[in-house]
Design a protein around this motif. Structure first.
Motif, mmCIF file in Angstrom:
data_model
loop_
_atom_site.group_PDB
_atom_site.id
_atom_site.type_symbol
_atom_site.label_atom_id
_atom_site.label_comp_id
_atom_site.label_asym_id
_atom_site.label_seq_id
_atom_site.Cartn_x
_atom_site.Cartn_y
_atom_site.Cartn_z
ATOM 1 N N GLU A 125 -12.024 -0.185 -9.300
ATOM 2 C CA GLU A 125 -10.933 0.741 -8.988
ATOM 3 C C GLU A 125 -11.224 2.136 -9.525
ATOM 4 O O GLU A 125 -11.039 3.127 -8.813
ATOM 5 N N LEU A 126 -11.714 2.222 -10.742
ATOM 6 C CA LEU A 126 -11.975 3.531 -11.327
ATOM 7 C C LEU A 126 -13.069 4.285 -10.574
ATOM 8 O O LEU A 126 -12.991 5.510 -10.412
ATOM 9 N N THR A 127 -14.084 3.574 -10.095
ATOM 10 C CA THR A 127 -15.155 4.266 -9.370
ATOM 11 C C THR A 127 -14.735 4.614 -7.949
ATOM 12 O O THR A 127 -15.326 5.495 -7.323
ATOM 13 N N SER A 128 -13.700 3.928 -7.419
ATOM 14 C CA SER A 128 -13.257 4.227 -6.047
ATOM 15 C C SER A 128 -12.305 5.416 -5.990
ATOM 16 O O SER A 128 -12.114 6.004 -4.927
ATOM 17 N N LEU A 129 -11.696 5.790 -7.112
ATOM 18 C CA LEU A 129 -10.743 6.901 -7.145
ATOM 19 C C LEU A 129 -11.506 8.183 -7.438
ATOM 20 O O LEU A 129 -11.972 8.408 -8.556
ATOM 21 N N HIS A 291 -14.304 -0.364 4.597
ATOM 22 C CA HIS A 291 -14.500 -0.468 3.152
ATOM 23 C C HIS A 291 -14.335 0.903 2.533
ATOM 24 O O HIS A 291 -14.356 1.932 3.230
ATOM 25 N N ALA A 292 -14.199 0.932 1.210
ATOM 26 C CA ALA A 292 -14.178 2.205 0.498
ATOM 27 C C ALA A 292 -15.604 2.698 0.287
ATOM 28 O O ALA A 292 -16.570 1.931 0.352
ATOM 29 N N LEU A 293 -15.713 4.006 0.055
ATOM 30 C CA LEU A 293 -17.001 4.659 -0.178
ATOM 31 C C LEU A 293 -16.943 5.431 -1.492
ATOM 32 O O LEU A 293 -15.882 5.801 -1.965
ATOM 33 N N GLY A 294 -18.100 5.695 -2.046
ATOM 34 C CA GLY A 294 -18.163 6.508 -3.247
ATOM 35 C C GLY A 294 -19.549 6.440 -3.834
ATOM 36 O O GLY A 294 -20.526 6.781 -3.175
ATOM 37 N N TYR A 295 -19.641 5.976 -5.063
ATOM 38 C CA TYR A 295 -20.939 5.871 -5.715
ATOM 39 C C TYR A 295 -21.743 4.676 -5.203
ATOM 40 O O TYR A 295 -22.893 4.500 -5.571
ATOM 41 N N PRO A 300 -14.964 -2.021 -3.074
ATOM 42 C CA PRO A 300 -13.558 -2.329 -2.818
ATOM 43 C C PRO A 300 -12.711 -1.066 -2.791
ATOM 44 O O PRO A 300 -13.040 -0.071 -3.463
ATOM 45 N N PRO A 301 -11.603 -1.103 -2.024
ATOM 46 C CA PRO A 301 -11.125 -2.251 -1.246
ATOM 47 C C PRO A 301 -11.909 -2.448 0.046
ATOM 48 O O PRO A 301 -12.268 -1.485 0.714
ATOM 49 N N ILE A 302 -12.157 -3.732 0.364
ATOM 50 C CA ILE A 302 -12.774 -4.102 1.626
ATOM 51 C C ILE A 302 -11.644 -4.359 2.616
ATOM 52 O O ILE A 302 -10.723 -5.133 2.325
ATOM 53 N N LEU A 303 -11.694 -3.719 3.768
ATOM 54 C CA LEU A 303 -10.599 -3.804 4.745
ATOM 55 C C LEU A 303 -10.840 -5.012 5.649
ATOM 56 O O LEU A 303 -11.555 -4.937 6.641
ATOM 57 N N GLN A 308 -5.316 -8.288 0.065
ATOM 58 C CA GLN A 308 -4.067 -7.702 -0.424
ATOM 59 C C GLN A 308 -4.259 -6.487 -1.331
ATOM 60 O O GLN A 308 -3.289 -5.971 -1.882
ATOM 61 N N ASP A 309 -5.492 -6.015 -1.510
ATOM 62 C CA ASP A 309 -5.711 -4.776 -2.249
ATOM 63 C C ASP A 309 -4.968 -3.638 -1.551
ATOM 64 O O ASP A 309 -5.014 -3.525 -0.322
ATOM 65 N N ARG A 310 -4.319 -2.791 -2.328
ATOM 66 C CA ARG A 310 -3.603 -1.654 -1.747
ATOM 67 C C ARG A 310 -4.448 -0.385 -1.880
ATOM 68 O O ARG A 310 -4.980 -0.104 -2.956
ATOM 69 N N VAL A 311 -4.552 0.355 -0.798
ATOM 70 C CA VAL A 311 -5.352 1.576 -0.852
ATOM 71 C C VAL A 311 -4.580 2.649 -1.596
ATOM 72 O O VAL A 311 -3.344 2.632 -1.647
ATOM 73 N N GLN A 312 -5.320 3.583 -2.210
ATOM 74 C CA GLN A 312 -4.706 4.564 -3.094
ATOM 75 C C GLN A 312 -5.150 5.982 -2.750
ATOM 76 O O GLN A 312 -6.232 6.199 -2.205
ATOM 77 N N VAL A 313 -4.289 6.943 -3.114
ATOM 78 C CA VAL A 313 -4.645 8.347 -2.983
ATOM 79 C C VAL A 313 -5.914 8.595 -3.796
ATOM 80 O O VAL A 313 -6.044 8.144 -4.930
ATOM 81 N N GLY A 314 -6.857 9.324 -3.206
ATOM 82 C CA GLY A 314 -8.118 9.606 -3.883
ATOM 83 C C GLY A 314 -9.240 8.710 -3.448
ATOM 84 O O GLY A 314 -10.392 8.919 -3.833
ATOM 85 N N GLN A 315 -8.950 7.699 -2.633
ATOM 86 C CA GLN A 315 -10.008 6.862 -2.082
ATOM 87 C C GLN A 315 -10.467 7.426 -0.742
ATOM 88 O O GLN A 315 -9.687 8.023 0.007
#
Length: 362
Positions: A125-129, A291-295, A300-303, A308-315
């Motif tokens: 979660e921390l790396t996805s935000l 899926h989410a992207l970043g580093y 996660p979250p994988i769509l 049931q993971d909830r997507v968040q602002v900053g993802q």
């Protein structure tokens, strides 16, 4: 980007109330949490401080946040001695279980001195935000990827091979970024029905579907885009391939419209899947649409169905619905969107004021 990671490091240290230490060894997490672009290293957080253990050859190339003390080590044995000293008195150590091998566990704790506590969900979660600067880097990576895709499609001609198109892609990505986020996918004709086709010697024919999937990396952030187009098709021509393109385009639009902070990964998947199901093609699609992207390219979250993971602002999410007909061909379309409170923006359109309009805060 070391100064940009301090917020993430502070959030991680908040978990030390229930743990004696947190140990991070995955290279992409080292970059996300302390800006260290290395292939090997160890980040250790304890009540006494934050320490980055590095091979001395990396030391001059790494600028860590001010609150992190760099501890060089000469060899594997000295690394263990430095770790042992920093972990003196510790018992419960938080780790990313997917990155910690049994060999490392036995080496670090040969007598069972430590209890390793998985905290994969917290670290994911921390790396996805992402903060605004990180989203900006990812936007640049997306722009490079899009230029590479356009160069590849412009290079299409009868008889060219998938491998030759891969080289066109890579020439742009390697010239304009840190390198490819993953091995590109290039497929012609019936091979487009293979979701992860490795480029082959297959050559292009008029009327073929062409799928190209690629990504560039900038500042450690991974882009991911896919385009499927018809080669040599008559404008306005009605065909099964054109029908697939229309259905997948509708599914992608529906997924984007369904994306906003607080919805579940399954909600986004279902928004796209409903259109595919209505077309009678649900059995020919995958059980997830993004899926989410970043580093990392996939995180996660994988769509997918039932997630049931909830997507968040900053993802930042990659939305990639596809339909695959074995022996015939397939269509996948993928775009990157930035999540806001009440909607999502294609990352190509992202800017700070626009993002604030959909509820983002840095």
């Amino acid at each position: 980007m070391a100064d940009l990671t301090s917020h993430r490091l502070t959030a991680l240290r908040a978990h030390l109330g229930a743990l004696d230490a947190v140990l991070i060894t995955a290279p992409y997490q080292l970059r996300a949490f302390c800006g260290a672009e290395v292939s090997a290293g160890t980040l250790l957080l304890t009540a006494q401080g934050s320490f980055l253990l590095l091979d001395p050859r990396y030391q001059e190339a790494v600028t860590a946040p001010a609150q992190i003390e760099i501890k060089p080590y000469a060899n594997a044995q000295q690394r263990l001695q430095v770790l042992g000293s920093a972990l003196e008195g510790a018992r419960h150590i938080g780790v990313y279980a997917q990155a910690l091998t049994l060999t490392e566990i036995n080496t670090l704790s040969p007598g069972g001195e430590f209890s390793f506590v998985p905290m994969d969900g917290v670290l994911d979660e921390l790396t996805s935000l992402l903060n605004q600067t990180e989203i900006g880097s990812l936007q640049r990576a997306e722009a490079v990827t899009r230029r590479a895709l356009e160069a590849a499609f412009a290079a299409l001609r009868p008889g060219i091979s998938e491998r030759e198109i891969r080289q066109v892609l890579l020439s742009v990505i390697e010239r304009e970024s840190e390198g490819p986020a993953f091995a590109p996918i290039v497929a012609f004709g019936a091979r487009t029905a293979l979701p992860h086709a490795h480029p082959s010697s297959a050559t292009l024919q008029s009327g073929d579907l062409v799928t190209i999937d690629a990504g560039a990396v900038i500042d450690g952030l991974h882009a991911d885009l896919t385009e499927t187009r018809m080669f040599g098709a008559t404008q306005g021509q009605d065909s099964p391939a054109q029908h697939l393109l229309s259905v997948v385009r509708g599914a992608l639009d529906a997924a984007r419209l369904a994306t906003r902070a607080g919805v579940t990964a399954a909600d986004i998947d279902e928004a796209a899947r409903a259109l595919v199901r209505e077309a009678g093609l649900d059995a020919q699609t995958l059980r997830g649409i993004g899926h989410a992207l970043g580093y990392q390219t996939h995180q996660p979250p994988i769509l997918r169905e039932h997630a049931q993971d909830r997507v968040q602002v900053g993802q930042v999410l990659a939305l990639e619905p596809g339909i695959y007909l074995p022996g015939v061909g397939g269509v996948r379309l993928e775009e990157m969107v930035v999540v806001g409170e009440v909607g999502a923006l294609p990352i190509a359109e992202w800017r700070v004021p626009a993002l604030l309009e959909v509820g983002h805060e840095s």
